[in-house]
Design a protein around this motif. Structure first.
Motif, short mmCIF file in Angstrom:
data_model
loop_
_atom_site.label_atom_id
_atom_site.label_comp_id
_atom_site.label_asym_id
_atom_site.label_seq_id
_atom_site.Cartn_x
_atom_site.Cartn_y
_atom_site.Cartn_z
N VAL A 115 -19.12 -26.84 10.79
CA VAL A 115 -20.25 -27.51 11.45
C VAL A 115 -21.39 -26.51 11.59
O VAL A 115 -21.17 -25.31 11.81
N GLN A 116 -22.63 -27.02 11.44
CA GLN A 116 -23.81 -26.16 11.52
C GLN A 116 -24.96 -26.94 12.13
O GLN A 116 -25.15 -28.13 11.84
N ILE A 130 -18.56 -30.73 19.10
CA ILE A 130 -17.71 -31.64 18.32
C ILE A 130 -16.39 -31.84 19.07
O ILE A 130 -15.70 -30.88 19.42
N VAL A 133 -12.84 -35.00 14.55
CA VAL A 133 -13.31 -35.47 13.25
C VAL A 133 -12.16 -36.17 12.56
O VAL A 133 -11.01 -35.71 12.60
N PRO A 211 -22.33 -21.48 9.49
CA PRO A 211 -21.48 -22.61 9.87
C PRO A 211 -20.22 -22.14 10.59
O PRO A 211 -19.67 -21.08 10.29
N ILE A 230 -16.93 -39.10 13.42
CA ILE A 230 -17.14 -37.86 14.17
C ILE A 230 -17.45 -38.22 15.63
O ILE A 230 -18.37 -39.00 15.90
N TYR A 232 -18.73 -36.64 19.17
CA TYR A 232 -19.39 -35.42 19.62
C TYR A 232 -20.19 -35.68 20.89
O TYR A 232 -20.53 -36.83 21.22
N LEU A 272 -20.55 -30.39 8.29
CA LEU A 272 -21.25 -31.34 9.15
C LEU A 272 -22.55 -30.69 9.60
O LEU A 272 -22.53 -29.70 10.33
N LYS A 273 -23.69 -31.22 9.15
CA LYS A 273 -25.00 -30.68 9.53
C LYS A 273 -25.55 -31.52 10.67
O LYS A 273 -25.89 -32.69 10.47
N VAL A 274 -25.66 -30.93 11.85
CA VAL A 274 -26.08 -31.66 13.05
C VAL A 274 -27.59 -31.53 13.19
O VAL A 274 -28.12 -30.45 13.43
N ILE A 280 -25.98 -36.90 12.02
CA ILE A 280 -25.17 -35.85 11.41
C ILE A 280 -25.09 -36.13 9.92
O ILE A 280 -24.76 -37.24 9.51
#
Length: 307
Positions: A115-116, A130, A133, A211, A230, A232, A272-274, A280
């Motif tokens: 995740v990033q 998070i 998932v 990440p 996901i 979060y 996973l780009k937040v 996301i």
């Protein structure tokens, strides 16, 4: 690759030295056998259900160039090479030390999850954490672990002729959660969200940071469509945010298409780009998920010129 090293080697017939045997191997870990095996005159099929924590592996025995290079230059060798398809593996080939080589392959792909944070979280005091998932994937496999086949040809490196072993996956899907260090190890634990929530929850806020790896790897079928869920939380100390700190969000992506699909025996990174509390983006091996162009289609015909 597996070969016989210690212990008893395979036994061959002393009465029928030219009777050919085929050797197969499969591994299922603690996968659940959800139906009785099927045996026909030409195949054995097992029915396994996975939960993302065990690999399915298979192999069939065939010789290679190293076996041919060890053969002595005599009439027995010439006879074997002229009738390899009928004699490998048999008493005659075993006397020439042509032993079964089982080259094992993975039937599943291995996924690592990361995740990033992205640009929209740059403002001070915001963080995404998070909780869990999950992937929505096929979990029931019809695994043909052994099958009749014609055997090797004169070229022992030619693998175009192979037994019809392998897996076909049922269309029905299950929701499988990415496990973590606290997830129980018994079969089916990853099918329940309460067993796979992160504690502590991995959080991201700075897009400049690398990440963050989350959970443990998941083993999945080689598919090109899947669903992703996901869970979060959005934490904020920014007074301008209208969303209460601690709000829980669920990102649910159904029927996503992978550009090249997951590959059996290969490892893939799922990132996973937040962007913020409501978005996301998913990427696999550095590529985003989305529709693949199928080319242009002309609908209708051009009007005929009547002048």
């Amino acid at each position: 690759e597996l070969i016989w090293a210690d212990g008893e080697p395979p036994y061959y017939s002393a009465v029928y030295p030219e009777h050919k045997y085929n050797f197969f191997l499969y591994y299922k870990g603690d996968a659940e056998e959800y139906a009785p095996e099927q045996r026909t005159q030409g195949s054995i099929t097992k029915f396994f259900r996975i939960d993302g924590t065990q690999d399915l592996m298979s192999a069939y025995a065939r010789p290679g160039t190293e076996d041919a290079e060890r053969l002595p230059d005599n009439d027995e060798t010439k006879y074997l090479m002229n009738h390899a398809g009928d004699l490998v593996y048999s008493t005659k080939s075993a006397r020439l030390h042509v032993e079964p080589h089982l080259r094992v392959k993975h039937e599943l792909a291995r996924l690592n999850f990361l995740v990033q944070a992205y640009d929209t979280l740059k403002q001070q005091g915001r963080e995404i954490r998070i909780q869990s998932v999950a992937l929505v994937i096929p979990t029931r496999a019809q695994f043909t672990v052994a099958a009749d086949w014609a055997g090797v040809s004169h070229d022992w490196t030619d693998e175009t002729n192979a037994p019809r072993t392998g897996i076909s996956w049922e269309a029905e899907c299950d929701t499988v959660y990415v496990p973590n260090e606290n997830t129980p190890t018994e079969f089916g634990a990853t099918l329940k969200r309460e067993n796979a929530t992160f504690d502590p929850e991995p959080g991201v806020s700075d897009p400049e940071e690398e990440p963050v790896k989350i959970g443990k790897p998941l083993l999945v079928p080689p598919i090109d469509r899947l669903g992703v869920i996901i869970y979060y939380r959005f934490l904020t100390a920014n007074p301008e945010d209208k969303i209460p700190s601690g709000s829980i969000f669920i990102a649910n992506y159904s029927n996503l298409r992978l550009e090249s699909g997951f590959q059996a025996g290969k490892e893939h990174d799922v990132l996973l780009k937040v962007y913020g509390p409501r978005k996301i983006e998913l990427a696999v091996d550095g590529k985003g998920l989305g529709w693949i162009s199928g080319g242009d289609i002309t609908v209708g015909e051009e009007e005929e010129d009547t002048n």
